[in-house]
Design an enzyme around this catalytic site. Structure first.
Site, PDB file in Angstrom:
ATOM      1  N   ILE A 198       0.851  -1.182   0.000  1.00 14.09           N
ATOM      2  CA  ILE A 198       0.000   0.000   0.000  1.00 14.09           C
ATOM      3  C   ILE A 198       0.890   1.235   0.000  1.00 14.09           C
ATOM      4  O   ILE A 198       1.893   1.278   0.710  1.00 14.09           O
ATOM      5  CB  ILE A 198      -0.954   0.001   1.216  1.00 14.09           C
ATOM      6  CG1 ILE A 198      -1.833   1.255   1.215  1.00 14.09           C
ATOM      7  CG2 ILE A 198      -0.184  -0.119   2.519  1.00 14.09           C
ATOM      8  CD1 ILE A 198      -2.933   1.216   2.269  1.00 14.09           C
TER       9      ILE A 198
ATOM     10  N   GLY B  70      -4.873   6.440   3.726  1.00 12.28           N
ATOM     11  CA  GLY B  70      -4.230   5.170   4.021  1.00 12.28           C
ATOM     12  C   GLY B  70      -5.183   4.229   4.732  1.00 12.28           C
ATOM     13  O   GLY B  70      -5.324   3.055   4.369  1.00 12.28           O
TER      14      GLY B  70
ATOM     15  N   GLU C  79       0.003  -8.710   3.675  1.00 14.33           N
ATOM     16  CA  GLU C  79       1.231  -9.473   3.501  1.00 14.33           C
ATOM     17  C   GLU C  79       2.334  -8.836   4.339  1.00 14.33           C
ATOM     18  O   GLU C  79       2.464  -7.618   4.385  1.00 14.33           O
ATOM     19  CB  GLU C  79       1.619  -9.468   2.014  1.00 14.33           C
ATOM     20  CG  GLU C  79       2.859 -10.254   1.671  1.00 14.33           C
ATOM     21  CD  GLU C  79       3.183 -10.160   0.202  1.00 14.33           C
ATOM     22  OE1 GLU C  79       4.304  -9.748  -0.139  1.00 14.33           O
ATOM     23  OE2 GLU C  79       2.300 -10.476  -0.619  1.00 14.33           O
TER      24      GLU C  79
END
Length: 451
Positions: A307, A319, A340
């Site tokens: 991200i 965010g 992840e």
């Protein structure tokens, strides 16, 4: 240059002043980099060999990563940093003596990319100048121009085309800011994918990184382009070729751009395994890229691979919104998810704040609506309500001091019901009617709980 954040100095080009980074937890300042107008090579001593360097009157431990052919300049990695402060220094300011072998280098980043020479020093992105944080594998053919212009790279804020020439970027954008030229992304006004969210000028686009992973498409596109130039009829399927080639080029450009601001993620497998959810801001019909998150296809447990919100637009709530949408995808798929790992330091802080807010909001709502505390499976209830993985929920409850000896319950006596209201985050509210075509599910066909 326009500054989207009041009180934050926008970097100016070609000045001797220090550059101020935007959007990080702390203001990061590094000296102006005297990018040499000559070739350089990696230092023979390699990483891990420590030297002393006088940094503004303070002796710092650094590693030599590269030297110029004339040996007048040396590229150093600050041992206590993560790569953001790496820069070229005059070699004479670097100690000629190596420090003792037992001197710790204490690099705070495990990524080898934090020890690579950052060829792109800053990007001109629309009407903003943004300092690069880390290295990104832009083509080596750009090296000479990057050295000559101080590491400046021009990037289109719509199609993400890049060039070292200001004149080329001006021609590309045209008088109306359109993406001009002969490339497969010519004339686009938004990312080449499906719009799944649109509200108050902000949009999210679902772009399939594998839509263009056919080895013959680039060759067929060049044939299509040539036939159009010489006046021949374009071959059958030319529009499909154009679309596929455009998606491939956009996704590749997106990866190159975002890696300037990511240290912990490496794209080893191309764009084929991923879907990219691209955040844009619309002005005058142009959807300008502001951030993105990626998700590996077919891997529902990891609902987010990486991200990025570009530095000038960080600390604006986006965010957390992108994180929220990644969990919304998990909820629609009927399960829970987690990002992840490992996460970057900044990503870890954002996720911890998001998880904390979600847990406190849930507990407060439960007390308010039901007026009772007893539950033998409260952790499972929170997972079902938020789609956050059980491991992350348990870890958050431990950090809050709420976890009981029973792994499925919490210590309700430690819960302050007033905390939930203080963690209500209006910036996370998503207009449900603005979410559409999300994995084929229309608004109203799936219950979506607002935060």
């Amino acid at each position: 240059m326009r500054n989207p954040k009041k009180g934050t100095e926008t970097t100016k080009a070609q000045t001797g002043r220090k550059r101020t980074r935007q959007g990080d937890a702390k203001t990061i300042v590094r000296p102006t980099q005297p990018i040499p107008l000559e070739a350089w090579k990696h230092a023979a001593d390699g990483p891990g060999v420590a030297y002393a360097y006088n940094w503004d009157g303070v002796m710092k431990t650094v590693e030599r990563l590269a030297v110029t052919e004339s040996k007048d300049y040396t590229y150093v990695h600050l041992a206590e940093g993560d790569g953001k402060l790496d820069h070229w220094v005059e070699s004479e300011k670097l100690s000629n003596d190596r420090l003792t072998s037992d001197t710790p280098t204490r690099s705070t980043s495990s990524s080898s990319r934090s020890r690579q020479v950052r060829r792109v020093d800053h990007i001109v992105f629309g009407d903003m100048i943004i300092p690069a944080w880390y290295s990104s594998p832009y083509p080596a053919a750009l090296n000479a121009d990057l050295m000559a212009n101080g590491g400046r790279l021009f990037v289109c804020d719509v199609c993400l085309k890049y060039t070292t020439s200001a004149a080329q970027m001006t021609r590309h954008r045209g008088e109306l800011g359109n993406c001009l030229g002969n490339g497969p992304l010519r004339g686009i006004h938004h990312p080449p994918g499906s719009q799944i969210y649109a509200h108050n000028g902000w949009s999210l686009w679902d772009v399939d990184g594998g839509a263009a992973q056919e080895p013959h498409l680039e060759e067929e596109f060049m044939m299509w382009e040539h036939s159009s130039i010489v006046g021949h009829a374009p071959p059958a399927g030319s529009l499909a070729i154009l679309e596929h080639a455009g998606r491939l080029r956009f996704c590749n450009n997106l990866c190159l751009l975002t890696r300037l601001f990511l240290d912990t993620k490496l794209n080893r497998y191309g764009t084929n395994p991923f879907r990219f959810f691209v955040l844009t801001e619309e002005k005058n019909g142009r959807h300008m890229v502001r951030g993105m998150f990626s998700r590996e296809k077919g891997h529902h447990k990891n609902n987010l691979s990486c991200i990025v919100v570009l530095p000038p637009w960080q600390r604006s709530g986006w965010g957390k919104r992108l994180i929220h949408i990644s969990y919304l995808l998990s909820r629609i798929e009927g399960g829970s998810g987690m990002p992840e790992k490992p996460l970057s330091a900044l990503g870890k802080r954002v996720y911890e704040a998001y998880h904390k807010g979600q847990v406190l909001d849930y507990l407060t709502t439960r007390l308010t609506l039901f007026g009772h505390r007893e539950s033998s499976k409260i952790v499972s209830d929170i997972v079902a309500a938020t789609s956050i993985d059980r491991e992350d929920i348990t870890q958050t409850l431990r950090k809050l001091g709420y976890m009981s000896t029973n792994a499925n319950d919490i210590d309700w006596t430690a819960v302050d019901p007033r905390l939930g209201t203080s963690f209500a985050r209006p910036e996370l509210q998503l207009d449900q009617s603005a979410l559409f075509h999300l994995h084929g599910i229309e608004p109203g066909t799936q219950q979506i709980t607002e935060i």
